[in-house]
Design a protein around this motif. Structure first.
Motif, PDB file in Angstrom:
ATOM      1  N   TYR A  27       0.821  -1.206   0.000  1.00 15.48           N
ATOM      2  CA  TYR A  27       0.000   0.000   0.000  1.00 15.48           C
ATOM      3  C   TYR A  27       0.860   1.263   0.000  1.00 15.48           C
ATOM      4  O   TYR A  27       0.471   2.275  -0.571  1.00 15.48           O
ATOM      5  CB  TYR A  27      -0.952  -0.009   1.193  1.00 15.48           C
ATOM      6  N   ILE A  61       1.685   1.941  -3.579  1.00 16.16           N
ATOM      7  CA  ILE A  61       0.517   2.494  -4.280  1.00 16.16           C
ATOM      8  C   ILE A  61       0.353   3.971  -3.938  1.00 16.16           C
ATOM      9  O   ILE A  61       0.151   4.807  -4.817  1.00 16.16           O
ATOM     10  CB  ILE A  61      -0.755   1.691  -3.936  1.00 16.16           C
ATOM     11  N   LEU A  64      -4.364   1.776 -10.121  1.00 13.41           N
ATOM     12  CA  LEU A  64      -3.261   1.305  -9.276  1.00 13.41           C
ATOM     13  C   LEU A  64      -3.755   0.340  -8.201  1.00 13.41           C
ATOM     14  O   LEU A  64      -3.125  -0.690  -7.941  1.00 13.41           O
ATOM     15  CB  LEU A  64      -2.541   2.487  -8.628  1.00 13.41           C
ATOM     16  N   GLY A  82      -2.745  -3.446  -8.028  1.00 10.58           N
ATOM     17  CA  GLY A  82      -1.814  -3.743  -6.948  1.00 10.58           C
ATOM     18  C   GLY A  82      -2.353  -4.586  -5.813  1.00 10.58           C
ATOM     19  O   GLY A  82      -1.602  -5.008  -4.939  1.00 10.58           O
ATOM     20  N   VAL A  88      -3.505   4.981   1.386  1.00  7.57           N
ATOM     21  CA  VAL A  88      -3.765   5.385   0.001  1.00  7.57           C
ATOM     22  C   VAL A  88      -4.611   6.659  -0.012  1.00  7.57           C
ATOM     23  O   VAL A  88      -4.315   7.622  -0.729  1.00  7.57           O
ATOM     24  CB  VAL A  88      -4.437   4.238  -0.788  1.00  7.57           C
TER      25      VAL A  88
END
Length: 168
Positions: A8, A11, A35, A39, A154
């Motif tokens: 994470y 990302i 993404l 991911g 994120v």
């Protein structure tokens, strides 16, 4: 179940790097959903719902609802009332929703019948909920606390670098 915890942090860093080229919310959230979808293993939907005035901005109307934003996955619900379903609950409570089995979540909205677990994280602009990151999986129990914290990282990256100018 995923083979390991997704990266994470990577990302989030990729989102911030993309924002250096263009931080406008449409392209940044479109790329962020791609993404996340790429991911994180075992997803069937990754995207955003954004707050908009109910009734397309009726004068004097302060009531707001979630409206579909950039996403990756199958066709999705377009409008979600605050307090309704997992996304609306995340807005109403201003808290991350980690749902092991969506069929056990009272009031779950089945936009995609393949979804069985979900994580929703509120996005803030100027101290106010401006939308949510919504991530779904076809696997019951796909997400754990570490995934919820990762999705929050994120969202924190998005909050730091995304230009939400022009969003209702």
């Amino acid at each position: 179940m995923a083979k390991g915890l997704p990266d994470y942090g990577l990302i989030a860093a990729q989102i911030e790097a993309l924002a250096e080229e263009d931080a406008a919310w449409v392209p940044l959230l479109a790329n962020a959903s791609a993404l996340v979808m790429d991911g994180v293993d075992n997803l069937n939907w990754a995207g955003f719902y954004l707050m908009h005035p109910v009734g397309a901005g009726a004068a004097g109307n302060d009531e707001r609802e979630l409206v579909l934003g950039p996403f990756q996955g199958k066709v999705a619900c377009v409008r979600i009332a605050v307090g309704r379903g997992v996304c609306g609950t995340a807005v109403a409570t201003d808290s991350t929703q980690l749902v092991r089995d969506v069929h056990e979540f009272a009031g779950h909205i089945a936009c995609d019948s393949a979804s069985n677990s979900e994580v929703v994280v509120p996005i803030h602009v100027d101290g106010r909920v401006a939308g949510v990151l919504d991530v779904d999986s076809p696997l019951v129990g796909r997400f754990g606390e570490a995934d919820a914290r990762g999705m929050e990282a994120v969202v924190a990256a998005i909050e730091r670098c995304c230009d939400f100018e022009g969003l209702a």
